[in-house]
Design a protein around this motif. Structure first.
Motif, PDB file in Angstrom:
ATOM      1  N   MET A   1      -8.237  -2.661  33.268  1.00  0.00           N
ATOM      2  CA  MET A   1      -9.109  -3.799  33.325  1.00  0.00           C
ATOM      3  C   MET A   1      -8.777  -4.727  32.164  1.00  0.00           C
ATOM      4  N   SER A   2      -8.569  -6.009  32.442  1.00  0.00           N
ATOM      5  CA  SER A   2      -8.278  -7.001  31.407  1.00  0.00           C
ATOM      6  C   SER A   2      -9.552  -7.740  31.013  1.00  0.00           C
ATOM      7  N   ILE A   3      -9.700  -7.943  29.718  1.00  0.00           N
ATOM      8  CA  ILE A   3     -10.848  -8.664  29.173  1.00  0.00           C
ATOM      9  C   ILE A   3     -10.303  -9.750  28.263  1.00  0.00           C
ATOM     10  N   LEU A   4     -10.789 -10.986  28.404  1.00  0.00           N
ATOM     11  CA  LEU A   4     -10.396 -12.075  27.527  1.00  0.00           C
ATOM     12  C   LEU A   4     -11.564 -12.408  26.612  1.00  0.00           C
ATOM     13  N   LEU A   5     -11.336 -12.302  25.317  1.00  0.00           N
ATOM     14  CA  LEU A   5     -12.331 -12.666  24.305  1.00  0.00           C
ATOM     15  C   LEU A   5     -11.766 -13.870  23.562  1.00  0.00           C
ATOM     16  N   SER A   6     -12.410 -15.012  23.671  1.00  0.00           N
ATOM     17  CA  SER A   6     -11.874 -16.238  23.101  1.00  0.00           C
ATOM     18  C   SER A   6     -12.962 -17.067  22.441  1.00  0.00           C
ATOM     19  N   THR A   7     -12.631 -17.645  21.297  1.00  0.00           N
ATOM     20  CA  THR A   7     -13.571 -18.534  20.625  1.00  0.00           C
ATOM     21  C   THR A   7     -13.790 -19.815  21.422  1.00  0.00           C
ATOM     22  N   GLU A   8     -12.939 -20.066  22.406  1.00  0.00           N
ATOM     23  CA  GLU A   8     -13.114 -21.235  23.279  1.00  0.00           C
ATOM     24  C   GLU A   8     -14.372 -21.106  24.133  1.00  0.00           C
ATOM     25  N   SER A   9     -14.906 -19.898  24.249  1.00  0.00           N
ATOM     26  CA  SER A   9     -16.080 -19.675  25.094  1.00  0.00           C
ATOM     27  C   SER A   9     -17.402 -19.965  24.381  1.00  0.00           C
ATOM     28  N   VAL A  10     -17.345 -20.321  23.093  1.00  0.00           N
ATOM     29  CA  VAL A  10     -18.564 -20.625  22.327  1.00  0.00           C
ATOM     30  C   VAL A  10     -18.391 -21.954  21.595  1.00  0.00           C
ATOM     31  N   ARG A  11     -19.489 -22.480  21.064  1.00  0.00           N
ATOM     32  CA  ARG A  11     -19.398 -23.705  20.269  1.00  0.00           C
ATOM     33  C   ARG A  11     -18.539 -23.462  19.038  1.00  0.00           C
ATOM     34  N   GLN A  12     -17.829 -24.487  18.598  1.00  0.00           N
ATOM     35  CA  GLN A  12     -16.901 -24.340  17.478  1.00  0.00           C
ATOM     36  C   GLN A  12     -17.603 -23.828  16.221  1.00  0.00           C
ATOM     37  N   ARG A  20     -15.724 -12.272  14.765  1.00  0.00           N
ATOM     38  CA  ARG A  20     -16.033 -11.016  14.055  1.00  0.00           C
ATOM     39  C   ARG A  20     -16.564  -9.968  15.019  1.00  0.00           C
ATOM     40  N   GLU A  21     -17.507 -10.367  15.852  1.00  0.00           N
ATOM     41  CA  GLU A  21     -18.093  -9.436  16.813  1.00  0.00           C
ATOM     42  C   GLU A  21     -17.057  -8.976  17.843  1.00  0.00           C
ATOM     43  N   ALA A  22     -16.225  -9.906  18.304  1.00  0.00           N
ATOM     44  CA  ALA A  22     -15.205  -9.568  19.304  1.00  0.00           C
ATOM     45  C   ALA A  22     -14.217  -8.551  18.752  1.00  0.00           C
ATOM     46  N   HIS A  41     -10.022 -20.539  15.336  1.00  0.00           N
ATOM     47  CA  HIS A  41      -9.860 -20.249  16.759  1.00  0.00           C
ATOM     48  C   HIS A  41      -9.132 -18.911  16.897  1.00  0.00           C
ATOM     49  N   GLY A  42      -9.469 -18.190  17.923  1.00  0.00           N
ATOM     50  CA  GLY A  42      -8.830 -16.901  18.147  1.00  0.00           C
ATOM     51  C   GLY A  42      -9.023 -16.429  19.568  1.00  0.00           C
ATOM     52  N   GLU A  43      -8.122 -15.525  19.969  1.00  0.00           N
ATOM     53  CA  GLU A  43      -8.164 -15.003  21.329  1.00  0.00           C
ATOM     54  C   GLU A  43      -7.619 -13.587  21.348  1.00  0.00           C
ATOM     55  N   ILE A  44      -8.288 -12.730  22.085  1.00  0.00           N
ATOM     56  CA  ILE A  44      -7.839 -11.354  22.306  1.00  0.00           C
ATOM     57  C   ILE A  44      -7.778 -11.141  23.817  1.00  0.00           C
ATOM     58  N   LEU A  45      -6.612 -10.763  24.312  1.00  0.00           N
ATOM     59  CA  LEU A  45      -6.482 -10.334  25.694  1.00  0.00           C
ATOM     60  C   LEU A  45      -6.352  -8.820  25.645  1.00  0.00           C
ATOM     61  N   LEU A  46      -7.384  -8.136  26.081  1.00  0.00           N
ATOM     62  CA  LEU A  46      -7.501  -6.689  25.941  1.00  0.00           C
ATOM     63  C   LEU A  46      -7.355  -6.013  27.292  1.00  0.00           C
ATOM     64  N   ASN A  47      -6.483  -5.043  27.354  1.00  0.00           N
ATOM     65  CA  ASN A  47      -6.284  -4.239  28.563  1.00  0.00           C
ATOM     66  C   ASN A  47      -6.667  -2.803  28.219  1.00  0.00           C
ATOM     67  N   ARG A  48      -7.753  -2.328  28.823  1.00  0.00           N
ATOM     68  CA  ARG A  48      -8.242  -0.982  28.539  1.00  0.00           C
ATOM     69  C   ARG A  48      -7.897  -0.024  29.665  1.00  0.00           C
ATOM     70  N   LEU A  49      -7.342   1.101  29.259  1.00  0.00           N
ATOM     71  CA  LEU A  49      -7.059   2.202  30.164  1.00  0.00           C
ATOM     72  C   LEU A  49      -7.893   3.395  29.700  1.00  0.00           C
ATOM     73  N   PHE A  56      -3.160  -8.375  23.131  1.00  0.00           N
ATOM     74  CA  PHE A  56      -2.427  -9.463  22.522  1.00  0.00           C
ATOM     75  C   PHE A  56      -3.443 -10.311  21.778  1.00  0.00           C
ATOM     76  N   VAL A  57      -3.174 -10.568  20.503  1.00  0.00           N
ATOM     77  CA  VAL A  57      -4.116 -11.285  19.650  1.00  0.00           C
ATOM     78  C   VAL A  57      -3.431 -12.520  19.094  1.00  0.00           C
ATOM     79  N   SER A  58      -4.131 -13.634  19.105  1.00  0.00           N
ATOM     80  CA  SER A  58      -3.643 -14.834  18.429  1.00  0.00           C
ATOM     81  C   SER A  58      -4.836 -15.507  17.775  1.00  0.00           C
ATOM     82  N   GLY A  59      -4.575 -16.202  16.687  1.00  0.00           N
ATOM     83  CA  GLY A  59      -5.685 -16.875  16.029  1.00  0.00           C
ATOM     84  C   GLY A  59      -5.306 -17.494  14.707  1.00  0.00           C
ATOM     85  N   SER A  60      -6.277 -18.124  14.126  1.00  0.00           N
ATOM     86  CA  SER A  60      -6.119 -18.765  12.822  1.00  0.00           C
ATOM     87  C   SER A  60      -5.951 -17.717  11.729  1.00  0.00           C
TER      88      SER A  60
END
Length: 96
Positions: A1-12, A20-22, A41-49, A56-60
């Motif tokens: 299952m893939s989960i996308l956690l991104s700061t784009e989903s909340v106010r700046q 921090r919570e993500a 800004h940051g993003e985590i694409l998480l694949n859980r098995l 994959f993580v990217s961010g400031s």
């Protein structure tokens, strides 16, 4: 299952608090700090098995610490392998 956690989903203005919570939800309890939290800004694409997760993580730029109290809160053992793909990163453990 893939989960996308991104700061784009909340106010700046809420982005770094969300980050921090993500990070704590995706990995282990950590303390994250950055010099410019309002511009973060940051993003985590998480694949859980069942027994393994890959992400994959990217961010400031940020500083991440896992303190003794964070480790004490952990309910399970974990092993983290990190591969830096771009820019710079550093890891310290026990002063080394």
């Amino acid at each position: 299952m893939s989960i996308l956690l991104s700061t784009e989903s909340v106010r700046q203005t809420e982005g770094f608090a969300y980050w921090r919570e993500a990070v704590c939800d995706a990995y282990v309890h950590l303390d994250c700090q950055c010099d410019r939290p309002d511009d973060f800004h940051g993003e985590i694409l998480l694949n859980r098995l069942p027994r393994l997760s890959a992400s994959f993580v990217s961010g400031s730029q940020q500083s991440v610490r896992r303190r003794r109290r964070d480790i004490a809160r952990a309910g399970e053992e974990s092993f983290l392998i990190s591969l830096q793909m771009q820019k710079e990163g550093g890891v310290m453990q026990d002063g080394r």
